[in-house]
Structures are given as structure tokens and as C-alpha cells.
Design a protein around this motif. Structure first.
Motif, short mmCIF file in Angstrom:
data_model
loop_
_atom_site.label_atom_id
_atom_site.label_comp_id
_atom_site.label_asym_id
_atom_site.label_seq_id
_atom_site.Cartn_x
_atom_site.Cartn_y
_atom_site.Cartn_z
N ARG A 105 0.89 -1.17 0.00
CA ARG A 105 0.00 0.00 0.00
C ARG A 105 0.93 1.21 0.00
NH1 ARG A 105 -5.12 1.94 1.99
NH2 ARG A 105 -4.90 4.07 2.78
N ASP A 119 -2.13 3.67 -3.86
CA ASP A 119 -2.07 2.37 -4.53
C ASP A 119 -2.24 1.33 -3.43
OD1 ASP A 119 -1.46 2.85 -7.35
OD2 ASP A 119 0.40 3.74 -6.63
N LYS A 121 -2.13 -2.11 -3.79
CA LYS A 121 -1.24 -3.27 -3.94
C LYS A 121 -0.24 -2.97 -5.06
CE LYS A 121 -3.06 -6.57 -1.14
NZ LYS A 121 -4.00 -5.76 -0.42
N LEU A 122 0.79 -2.22 -4.73
CA LEU A 122 1.79 -1.85 -5.73
C LEU A 122 2.96 -2.83 -5.66
CD1 LEU A 122 2.49 0.27 -7.87
CD2 LEU A 122 3.74 1.53 -6.10
N ASP A 123 3.22 -3.47 -6.79
CA ASP A 123 4.31 -4.44 -6.89
C ASP A 123 5.64 -3.75 -6.58
OD1 ASP A 123 6.39 -6.18 -7.94
OD2 ASP A 123 4.85 -7.20 -9.10
N THR A 126 7.89 -2.29 -9.32
CA THR A 126 7.44 -1.16 -10.13
C THR A 126 8.35 0.04 -9.93
OG1 THR A 126 5.15 -1.89 -9.82
CG2 THR A 126 5.48 0.34 -10.67
N ALA A 131 4.77 4.37 -11.50
CA ALA A 131 3.60 4.35 -10.59
C ALA A 131 3.02 5.75 -10.45
CB ALA A 131 4.02 3.80 -9.23
N GLN A 134 0.77 7.22 -13.35
CA GLN A 134 -0.64 6.82 -13.39
C GLN A 134 -1.52 7.81 -12.62
OE1 GLN A 134 -1.67 4.23 -15.37
NE2 GLN A 134 0.50 4.29 -15.94
#
Length: 226
Positions: A105, A119, A121-123, A126, A131, A134
Motif C-alpha cells: 500500500r 495504490d 497493492k503496488l508491486d 514497479t 507508478a 498513473q
């Protein structure tokens, strides 16, 4: 006439008072038996309460330990907020065992605009710039958001400064200090050697706003009084 009630006495002997064996009778035996039964019931009730609490907290404790372990493997100090706190409840960061990645998060705070985006669930692989891009896209029908983020959108990810507050500073430290994050770094690399409480909160700062922030040098971890 002075009664037991007016004397502040119940009329019953203290259940923990010593009674000589020579004076011990059936009434004392029944009283002690009842006392032991009540104590056993209280102990049983306490045990059940502990079990219910442990059962309720079990999944959360497991998630906390997993996050701590995975963060440690990534050379990062992750700390949980107190159980039941809003920060603990909101944080949905987790470890994806299938991908073998942390999913964070992340809160993006546009400090000068008093606006935040999240966000869930941000990998961790990334890139920060990707990120952020967006959240800088201005979609139709969002006039208020357009007005708030216009300067940030015009500057773009490469012109904005990304800051992460230094956590864990000792009492007595003056003001707040910030780590500067590189837009081309992945989230995993950006958080390495940092302390994060619950989830990352990344500040987006315009060039004109930069002078008001105390920014640490690369690799610096200020621990003393400023």
C-alpha cells in the motif's frame, strides 16, 4: 444496637482468614469449597478470553511477522503500528508467495496541493516514476483534481522530487528529515536501508517547494539532535 451492617461488616468470616484446625467445622469446609470453585471458574473464563483474543489476532500476527521477515530480507526496517490502530487496519500490504514479491500500500502525497492518492497493492518491482505517472493522468470529468494537480502534471515524474520521511528518530531531534527517492528506482530499491511504519508515504514536491524540506544526503541516517 450495633449490627454487622452498621459496623461495615457482612457478618461472614473472611474467606482467606486463617482458621485453626481445632475450630474448622463443616461451614468452613463448604465455604472453602465454594471459594475454590469460584476461583476455578474465573481461571477458566480468563483462559477462554485469552484463546478468543489469540484466535482473533492470529491472522494479523502472522501477517505482521511475514512482512517483517520479508522486509528484513530486503535490508529494510518495517514496523507495525499498534494493534487496532487506524494505520494497522488500513494497511493491506502483503507478501505474494506466488510472485515472491511484496505488494505495498503506497500513499502519494502532493504536499503543496493538500491531496493524496493511494495504490493498494503496488508491486515492489514497479519503478516509482511509472507508478506516479498513473496518478498524474488527468482524466475527463475531474475538474477539481485537474486544478489541484495541474502544476504536478506539467512538471512530470522526473521534475518532481520524491521524499520519504526518516522514521525512528530519537526524542529530542529537531524537525523532520527526509530521504530523497530516485524516480528511476523500483519501490524495492527505494525502500532499502529505510525504516517504514506500516506503509510508505511518498511526498511529491515541486521545485519551488523544495527549500522548506530538510533532505538527507544519500546513505545518511541522522540519529542525533539536529
Amino acid at each position: 444496637m450495633l449490627t454487622a451492617t452498621t459496623a461495615g461488616c457482612s457478618g461472614k468470616r473472611q474467606r482467606t482468614e486463617f482458621v485453626p484446625l481445632s475450630e474448622f467445622d463443616e461451614r468452613d469446609l463448604i465455604s472453602d469449597y465454594n471459594f475454590l470453585e469460584e476461583a476455578a471458574q474465573l481461571a477458566d473464563s480468563a483462559q477462554r478470553s485469552r484463546q478468543r483474543l489469540s484466535s482473533a489476532q492470529g491472522p494479523d500476527i502472522a501477517a505482521v511477522r511475514q512482512l517483517q521477515h520479508q522486509a528484513r530480507l530486503r535490508n529494510m526496517d518495517w514496523r507495525a503500528a499498534p494493534p487496532g490502530s487506524e494505520a494497522r487496519q488500513l494497511n493491506g500490504s502483503c507478501y505474494d508467495a506466488h510472485k515472491r514479491r511484496l505488494m505495498w500500500r503506497v500513499t502519494w502525497r502532493f504536499d503543496g496541493a493538500d491531496y493524496s492518492a493511494t495504490d493498494e497493492k503496488l508491486d515492489e518491482q514497479t519503478k516509482l516514476a511509472d507508478a506516479l505517472a498513473q496518478h498524474l493522468k488527468l482524466a475527463p470529468g475531474q475538474a477539481q483534481r485537474h486544478a489541484l494537480l495541474k502544476q504536478y502534471a506539467e512538471a512530470g515524474p522526473q521534475q518532481l522530487t520524491m521524499l520519504l520521511k526518516q522514521e525512528g528518530r530519537p526524542a529530542g531531534s529537531s524537525g523532520e528529515a527526509y530521504h530523497r527517492l530516485m524516480p528511476n528506482h523500483t519501490l524495492r530499491l527505494a525502500l532499502a536501508q529505510k525504516t517504514v511504519i506500516e506503509h510508505p508515504v511518498i511526498l511529491l514536491v515541486l521545485p519551488s517547494e523544495l527549500p522548506k524540506y530538510d533532505i538527507l544526503k544519500p546513505g545518511e541516517h541522522r540519529s542525533g539532535t539536529v
